[in-house]
Design a protein around this motif. Sequence first.
Motif, PDB file in Angstrom:
ATOM      1  N   SER A   1       8.234  -1.797  -4.931  1.00 54.70           N
ATOM      2  CA  SER A   1       8.193  -3.238  -5.194  1.00 54.70           C
ATOM      3  C   SER A   1       6.936  -3.856  -4.621  1.00 54.70           C
ATOM      4  O   SER A   1       6.911  -4.300  -3.479  1.00 54.70           O
ATOM      5  CB  SER A   1       9.434  -3.920  -4.616  1.00 54.70           C
ATOM      6  N   GLY A   2       5.916  -3.845  -5.418  1.00 54.44           N
ATOM      7  CA  GLY A   2       4.752  -4.642  -5.105  1.00 54.44           C
ATOM      8  C   GLY A   2       3.638  -3.932  -4.364  1.00 54.44           C
ATOM      9  O   GLY A   2       3.815  -2.909  -3.735  1.00 54.44           O
ATOM     10  N   ASN A   3       2.457  -4.545  -4.506  1.00 60.01           N
ATOM     11  CA  ASN A   3       1.235  -4.171  -3.801  1.00 60.01           C
ATOM     12  C   ASN A   3       0.637  -2.859  -4.301  1.00 60.01           C
ATOM     13  O   ASN A   3       0.948  -2.405  -5.384  1.00 60.01           O
ATOM     14  CB  ASN A   3       1.473  -4.189  -2.300  1.00 60.01           C
ATOM     15  N   SER A   4      -0.182  -2.213  -3.511  1.00 58.59           N
ATOM     16  CA  SER A   4      -1.073  -1.150  -4.009  1.00 58.59           C
ATOM     17  C   SER A   4      -0.350   0.185  -4.139  1.00 58.59           C
ATOM     18  O   SER A   4      -0.675   1.135  -3.448  1.00 58.59           O
ATOM     19  CB  SER A   4      -2.270  -1.009  -3.073  1.00 58.59           C
TER      20      SER A   4
ATOM     21  N   LEU B   1       0.811  -1.209   0.000  1.00 59.50           N
ATOM     22  CA  LEU B   1       0.000   0.000   0.000  1.00 59.50           C
ATOM     23  C   LEU B   1       0.850   1.268   0.000  1.00 59.50           C
ATOM     24  O   LEU B   1       0.573   2.211   0.746  1.00 59.50           O
ATOM     25  CB  LEU B   1      -0.946  -0.001   1.219  1.00 59.50           C
ATOM     26  N   ASN B   2       1.882   1.305  -0.816  1.00 58.12           N
ATOM     27  CA  ASN B   2       2.835   2.409  -0.861  1.00 58.12           C
ATOM     28  C   ASN B   2       2.311   3.607  -1.631  1.00 58.12           C
ATOM     29  O   ASN B   2       1.592   3.460  -2.616  1.00 58.12           O
ATOM     30  CB  ASN B   2       4.141   1.928  -1.511  1.00 58.12           C
ATOM     31  N   THR B   3       2.700   4.797  -1.207  1.00 56.30           N
ATOM     32  CA  THR B   3       2.383   6.033  -1.906  1.00 56.30           C
ATOM     33  C   THR B   3       3.630   6.900  -1.947  1.00 56.30           C
ATOM     34  O   THR B   3       4.343   7.007  -0.954  1.00 56.30           O
ATOM     35  CB  THR B   3       1.256   6.808  -1.189  1.00 56.30           C
ATOM     36  N   SER B   4       3.898   7.516  -3.057  1.00 53.36           N
ATOM     37  CA  SER B   4       5.014   8.454  -3.148  1.00 53.36           C
ATOM     38  C   SER B   4       4.651   9.605  -4.053  1.00 53.36           C
ATOM     39  O   SER B   4       4.160   9.397  -5.158  1.00 53.36           O
ATOM     40  CB  SER B   4       6.258   7.737  -3.683  1.00 53.36           C
TER      41      SER B   4
ATOM     42  N   ASN C   1      -2.254  -1.844 -13.923  1.00 56.48           N
ATOM     43  CA  ASN C   1      -1.399  -0.693 -14.151  1.00 56.48           C
ATOM     44  C   ASN C   1      -2.106   0.463 -14.835  1.00 56.48           C
ATOM     45  O   ASN C   1      -2.903   0.271 -15.748  1.00 56.48           O
ATOM     46  CB  ASN C   1      -0.197  -1.122 -15.004  1.00 56.48           C
ATOM     47  N   VAL C   2      -1.799   1.676 -14.427  1.00 58.35           N
ATOM     48  CA  VAL C   2      -2.223   2.891 -15.104  1.00 58.35           C
ATOM     49  C   VAL C   2      -1.000   3.801 -15.214  1.00 58.35           C
ATOM     50  O   VAL C   2      -0.240   3.945 -14.264  1.00 58.35           O
ATOM     51  CB  VAL C   2      -3.346   3.619 -14.331  1.00 58.35           C
ATOM     52  N   PHE C   3      -0.811   4.411 -16.338  1.00 58.29           N
ATOM     53  CA  PHE C   3       0.324   5.318 -16.526  1.00 58.29           C
ATOM     54  C   PHE C   3      -0.149   6.567 -17.241  1.00 58.29           C
ATOM     55  O   PHE C   3      -0.830   6.508 -18.251  1.00 58.29           O
ATOM     56  CB  PHE C   3       1.423   4.612 -17.329  1.00 58.29           C
ATOM     57  N   ASP C   4       0.186   7.723 -16.752  1.00 58.25           N
ATOM     58  CA  ASP C   4      -0.226   8.997 -17.333  1.00 58.25           C
ATOM     59  C   ASP C   4       0.979   9.931 -17.369  1.00 58.25           C
ATOM     60  O   ASP C   4       1.487  10.326 -16.334  1.00 58.25           O
ATOM     61  CB  ASP C   4      -1.353   9.577 -16.484  1.00 58.25           C
TER      62      ASP C   4
ATOM     63  N   GLY D   1       4.425  -5.091  -9.994  1.00 58.78           N
ATOM     64  CA  GLY D   1       3.276  -5.896  -9.596  1.00 58.78           C
ATOM     65  C   GLY D   1       2.183  -5.150  -8.852  1.00 58.78           C
ATOM     66  O   GLY D   1       2.359  -4.038  -8.372  1.00 58.78           O
ATOM     67  N   ASP D   2       1.034  -5.815  -8.809  1.00 60.44           N
ATOM     68  CA  ASP D   2      -0.148  -5.378  -8.059  1.00 60.44           C
ATOM     69  C   ASP D   2      -0.778  -4.123  -8.653  1.00 60.44           C
ATOM     70  O   ASP D   2      -0.600  -3.811  -9.813  1.00 60.44           O
ATOM     71  CB  ASP D   2       0.188  -5.219  -6.582  1.00 60.44           C
ATOM     72  N   MET D   3      -1.493  -3.380  -7.862  1.00 54.48           N
ATOM     73  CA  MET D   3      -2.400  -2.346  -8.375  1.00 54.48           C
ATOM     74  C   MET D   3      -1.663  -1.018  -8.544  1.00 54.48           C
ATOM     75  O   MET D   3      -1.910  -0.046  -7.838  1.00 54.48           O
ATOM     76  CB  MET D   3      -3.587  -2.205  -7.421  1.00 54.48           C
ATOM     77  N   ASN D   4      -0.764  -0.979  -9.498  1.00 60.45           N
ATOM     78  CA  ASN D   4       0.129   0.153  -9.707  1.00 60.45           C
ATOM     79  C   ASN D   4      -0.515   1.303 -10.439  1.00 60.45           C
ATOM     80  O   ASN D   4      -1.378   1.106 -11.294  1.00 60.45           O
ATOM     81  CB  ASN D   4       1.363  -0.320 -10.495  1.00 60.45           C
ATOM     82  N   GLN D   5      -0.065   2.509 -10.149  1.00 62.57           N
ATOM     83  CA  GLN D   5      -0.468   3.693 -10.878  1.00 62.57           C
ATOM     84  C   GLN D   5       0.683   4.687 -10.835  1.00 62.57           C
ATOM     85  O   GLN D   5       1.331   4.855  -9.810  1.00 62.57           O
ATOM     86  CB  GLN D   5      -1.724   4.297 -10.252  1.00 62.57           C
TER      87      GLN D   5
END
Length: 343
Positions: A255-258, A236-239, A304-307, A278-282
Amino acid sequence: MNIYTPVFVVITIALAASDTMANTVTVNQTGVGNIALPVQEANSVDRSTIIINQSGNYNESYPEQTNNISNAFISHTQTGNLNKAWSRQDNRAIGSSAIISQDGHNHKATTIQISTIFSRASIHQSGLGPQLAIINQTNGTANKTTIIQEKGPNVTVANQSGGSVNTTNISQTGGDIGDNTVTTMQKLGRINTIEATQYGGINRAIISQENGVTNSSFSNQIGRGNQIDIDQTGMLNTSQITQEWEDNLAIVNQSGNSSLSVTEQLTIDNFAATVQSGDMNQSTISQFGGNMNTTFITQSGSNNVFDATQNGNSNLISVVQLTDGNILAPTQIGDNNVFMLVQ
């Protein structure tokens, strides 16, 4: 002719009895080679206080509070000249605070809190001269670190390991002459947050959140040769990174997860790379308004979502999204654009 001799105070309070309350040590030192070393050591002590005021010259201060101290308070105030400060609170301290304030000249400050709960560590350094602030919090819960450095050159090292719901706040103001550096790590923790702000100077920030859960990192650098390197390993990382003007570089590795990563570098010599495995990346990268933009993003699997938007000049976007629910929206307007894609 005045002859000044060093003034130093050594006070040790050791109390073995339980339920002892409200011990207070106050040391006031004015002028020339000051040293103060108060120590409080007791079982089940509540609201113990060490206050050290040093006004000018060769100041050093090393207070300690140990053995089950709760709601303990340490304050050093050093104004001017060759300052050093060191404080330590440990052994299941609850609601303790350690505050260091240094104004001017050759600053150094270190605070260590071990096995503390709802504790606060604060360092404020102001004035010209090299400023170094180090805070270590180990095996603590709901602890907060605050470091403020003004002018510079500034160096901050903040470590929180083995704890939960810990927060680190760092603010460095370097101006034109400042050379700011932030190194901060949160390791083996849960629900930890790091915030770093650097204003002016040749800024750097290295932020690591390792083997943690629900980690967040926010960083803001305005002006001059900015760099940020963020590494988040866990869940569940945010940056979020914002850099405005000059030689920006931002690298985020989650590395991994939300994971979520948002990077904005508002011109000049921008480079941004985000790797999410991996996992629910954006990931959102916007380098806006021109100059030598480059974007790399790698998202290996999952939702994955990339903008990305890069408005102008020597643009390049290289994207690797290896399957799962990928969404892609790069926009490059103007100059030497290149777009590359692997899905």
